[in-house]
Design a protein around this motif. Structure first.
Motif, mmCIF file in Angstrom:
data_model
loop_
_atom_site.group_PDB
_atom_site.id
_atom_site.type_symbol
_atom_site.label_atom_id
_atom_site.label_comp_id
_atom_site.label_asym_id
_atom_site.label_seq_id
_atom_site.Cartn_x
_atom_site.Cartn_y
_atom_site.Cartn_z
ATOM 1 N N ASP A 1 -6.057 -0.620 13.939
ATOM 2 C CA ASP A 1 -6.650 -1.205 12.734
ATOM 3 C C ASP A 1 -7.557 -2.344 13.174
ATOM 4 N N GLY B 1 -0.903 -0.393 6.016
ATOM 5 C CA GLY B 1 0.461 -0.893 5.799
ATOM 6 C C GLY B 1 1.495 -0.091 6.569
ATOM 7 N N GLY B 2 1.058 0.934 7.298
ATOM 8 C CA GLY B 2 1.969 1.691 8.159
ATOM 9 C C GLY B 2 2.817 2.723 7.429
ATOM 10 N N GLY B 3 2.444 3.077 6.195
ATOM 11 C CA GLY B 3 3.225 4.054 5.429
ATOM 12 C C GLY B 3 3.201 5.436 6.075
ATOM 13 N N HIS B 4 1.993 5.935 6.409
ATOM 14 C CA HIS B 4 1.917 7.237 7.085
ATOM 15 C C HIS B 4 2.575 7.141 8.455
ATOM 16 N N GLN C 1 -5.733 -5.211 1.234
ATOM 17 C CA GLN C 1 -7.065 -5.813 1.387
ATOM 18 C C GLN C 1 -7.737 -5.979 0.024
ATOM 19 N N HIS D 1 0.860 -1.184 0.000
ATOM 20 C CA HIS D 1 0.000 0.000 0.000
ATOM 21 C C HIS D 1 0.889 1.225 0.000
ATOM 22 N N MET E 1 -13.492 -5.969 6.730
ATOM 23 C CA MET E 1 -12.122 -5.598 7.112
ATOM 24 C C MET E 1 -11.673 -6.478 8.275
ATOM 25 N N SER F 1 -8.157 -2.471 17.082
ATOM 26 C CA SER F 1 -9.328 -1.772 17.639
ATOM 27 C C SER F 1 -9.992 -0.956 16.555
ATOM 28 N N ASN F 2 -11.273 -0.687 16.798
ATOM 29 C CA ASN F 2 -12.031 0.172 15.896
ATOM 30 C C ASN F 2 -11.873 1.619 16.373
ATOM 31 N N PHE F 3 -11.613 2.534 15.443
ATOM 32 C CA PHE F 3 -11.389 3.922 15.866
ATOM 33 C C PHE F 3 -12.633 4.571 16.455
ATOM 34 N N THR G 1 -5.962 4.426 11.373
ATOM 35 C CA THR G 1 -6.081 3.473 10.274
ATOM 36 C C THR G 1 -4.675 3.076 9.846
ATOM 37 N N ASP H 1 -7.008 7.717 7.682
ATOM 38 C CA ASP H 1 -6.904 7.561 6.222
ATOM 39 C C ASP H 1 -7.942 6.485 5.886
ATOM 40 N N GLY I 1 -11.216 4.050 4.599
ATOM 41 C CA GLY I 1 -11.424 3.051 3.547
ATOM 42 C C GLY I 1 -10.552 1.829 3.725
HETATM 43 C C1 LIG Z 1 -6.470 3.286 3.528
HETATM 44 S S1 LIG Z 1 -5.901 2.126 4.660
HETATM 45 C C2 LIG Z 1 -4.690 2.985 5.579
HETATM 46 C C3 LIG Z 1 -3.352 2.996 4.943
HETATM 47 C C4 LIG Z 1 -2.250 3.606 5.781
HETATM 48 N N1 LIG Z 1 -2.463 5.000 6.040
HETATM 49 C C5 LIG Z 1 -0.901 3.381 5.144
HETATM 50 O O1 LIG Z 1 -0.162 4.347 4.934
HETATM 51 O O2 LIG Z 1 -0.556 2.219 4.857
HETATM 52 C C6 LIG Z 1 -7.208 2.039 5.789
HETATM 53 C C7 LIG Z 1 -7.014 1.044 6.901
HETATM 54 O O3 LIG Z 1 -7.912 1.380 7.948
HETATM 55 C C8 LIG Z 1 -8.505 0.246 8.473
HETATM 56 N N2 LIG Z 1 -9.800 0.676 9.006
HETATM 57 C C9 LIG Z 1 -10.888 1.065 8.304
HETATM 58 N N3 LIG Z 1 -11.893 1.406 9.136
HETATM 59 C C10 LIG Z 1 -11.409 1.262 10.405
HETATM 60 C C11 LIG Z 1 -11.957 1.488 11.692
HETATM 61 N N4 LIG Z 1 -13.230 1.907 11.860
HETATM 62 N N5 LIG Z 1 -11.173 1.269 12.767
HETATM 63 C C12 LIG Z 1 -9.885 0.838 12.619
HETATM 64 N N6 LIG Z 1 -9.334 0.583 11.420
HETATM 65 C C13 LIG Z 1 -10.071 0.801 10.320
HETATM 66 C C14 LIG Z 1 -8.584 -0.725 7.326
HETATM 67 O O4 LIG Z 1 -8.614 -2.054 7.803
HETATM 68 C C15 LIG Z 1 -7.309 -0.399 6.548
HETATM 69 O O5 LIG Z 1 -6.253 -1.218 6.945
#
Ligand SMILES: C[S@@+](CC[C@H](N)C(=O)[O-])C[C@H]1O[C@@H](n2cnc3c(N)ncnc32)[C@H](O)[C@@H]1O
Length: 350
Positions: free
Chosen positions: A103, A82-85, A161, A55, A181, A131-133, A79, A154, A156
């Motif tokens: 996540d 992949g941990g890029g941010h 995935q 990602h 997810m 955890s869910n945010f 979120t 971030d 979606g």
């Molecule tokens: C767009 S990706 C993030 C990419 C990340 N910023 C990176 O640099 O790799 C979104 C991630 O958020 C997670 N996610 C989506 N909704 C979530 C929620 N309500 N709580 C926690 N994680 C969530 C998804 O499983 C996904 O791995």
């Protein structure tokens, strides 16, 4: 050209596939193993594509500019993906700072945690939480915190995935129509379709993705059970072409995309979890704390814009983004996902 995410995987024998180039996700053994195939992965990145199984963080420079993470600060990446941010933010937090990465995905989270550990971030600077945010205040309390300096979301799904056909997010590859997810909670999309009434399905397609043919698509999907991504795509594509012969193939393709988007949003309760995050967010930020949210469709952006403006009027935020920030042309070329991204930020009052 951005660095690929180097996820260590076991080095296995070349996959067998028909033809010269691998087509299926599990055949793309070079892309899935960037540690051993760095040159090949760099070539893919330079051609404007994202290697399978990785990602690329969207609008990284812009996110860092909005958030200004500094040494000693505490950050929540809602979120982690992949941990890029997270990796780029972590580089600004030393000494003394810490990033808590959330996540819901039990499959990708351990891989990202392992990668960031291998990149040199120990448990004192980086913590991964499944955890869910939407429960941000509770998560902070479990870490003996009430507020943090920086929050990033971030929204979606990640490319990992989407790329993995077994997760059922895309109609581009055959797979079960799942889309969760977190596959250990809730119902897969195929069950959602069978369990809700046709009118409710039509409302969901209209609300979550502004689908103009929501009623017709709901009717098509309710006629026979759809278990796979390919079957769902076929039912919608062929049903629309037959019922509305004036539609162009491009219009039909957009309807298929919107159908998949709407189902994914419903399966993962994406709007209600975002609303809950936006409700509690100002209370989770320290005075002067910053938040940035990346959205990928209008339903999300409307919510973020409204919540930030309401927080500003209520005096919770001292400043909010006046205009949405979009990715540069260069980034849009090299990462198609960035083209839909909208970034908004806010600063907590002192
Ligand atoms: C767009 S990706 C993030 C990419 C990340 N910023 C990176 O640099 O790799 C979104 C991630 O958020 C997670 N996610 C989506 N909704 C979530 C929620 N309500 N709580 C926690 N994680 C969530 C998804 O499983 C996904 O791995």
């Amino acid at each position: 050209v951005q660095k690929p995410l180097l996820v260590p995987v076991a080095h296995t024998r070349r996959a067998r596939y028909p033809g010269k180039h691998p087509r299926r996700f599990d055949e793309k053994y070079k892309e899935l193993d960037p540690v051993h195939y760095t040159t090949e992965v760099q070539k893919i990145l330079a051609s404007g594509k994202t290697p399978a199984g990785s990602h690329r963080p969207v609008m990284l420079e812009e996110v860092l500019r909005c958030l200004q993470p500094a040494a000693g600060e505490i950050v929540v990446d809602c979120t982690l993906g992949g941990g890029g941010h997270a990796e780029a933010i972590l580089a600004h937090l030393r000494p003394g700072g810490r990033l808590i990465g959330l996540d819901v995905d039990p499959i990708e989270l351990p891989r990202t945690e392992a990668r960031l550990r291998a990149a040199g971030f120990g448990p004192d600077t980086f913590v991964a939480r499944r955890s869910n945010f939407s429960s941000l205040p509770k998560i902070l309390a479990s870490d003996a915190l009430s507020v943090v300096n920086v929050v990033l979301a971030d929204l979606g799904v990640s490319s990992m995935q989407i790329d993995n056909p077994a997760r059922g997010f895309t109609y581009k590859a055959p797979g079960p129509l799942d889309m969760r997810m977190n596959p250990s909670s809730g119902k897969p999309a195929s069950q959602l379709i069978t369990s809700i009434r046709e009118e409710a399905l039509a409302a969901l397609l209209a609300e979550n993705a502004d689908e103009p043919h929501a009623g017709l698509i709901a009717n098509l999907l309710k006629r026979q059970p759809v278990e796979t991504t390919h079957a769902t795509e076929r039912v919608v594509r062929m049903g629309l072409a037959e019922a509305l012969p004036e539609l162009k193939p491009a219009d039909i393709k957009m309807s298929v995309r919107r159908t998949f988007q709407a189902l994914r949003i419903a399966v993962n309760n994406e709007f209600s979890t975002l609303d809950e995050l936006l409700r509690t967010l100002p209370h989770c930020l320290a005075p002067g704390g910053r938040v940035a949210i990346l959205t990928f469709h209008s339903g999300e952006d409307r919510r973020v814009k409204k919540a930030f403006l309401a927080g500003h009027r209520a005096g919770m935020f001292s400043e909010v983004a006046k205009e949405v920030i979009r990715s540069t042309k260069e980034e849009t070329f090299s990462n198609r996902r960035a083209s839909a991204a909208k970034l908004r930020w806010a600063v907590r009052s002192r």
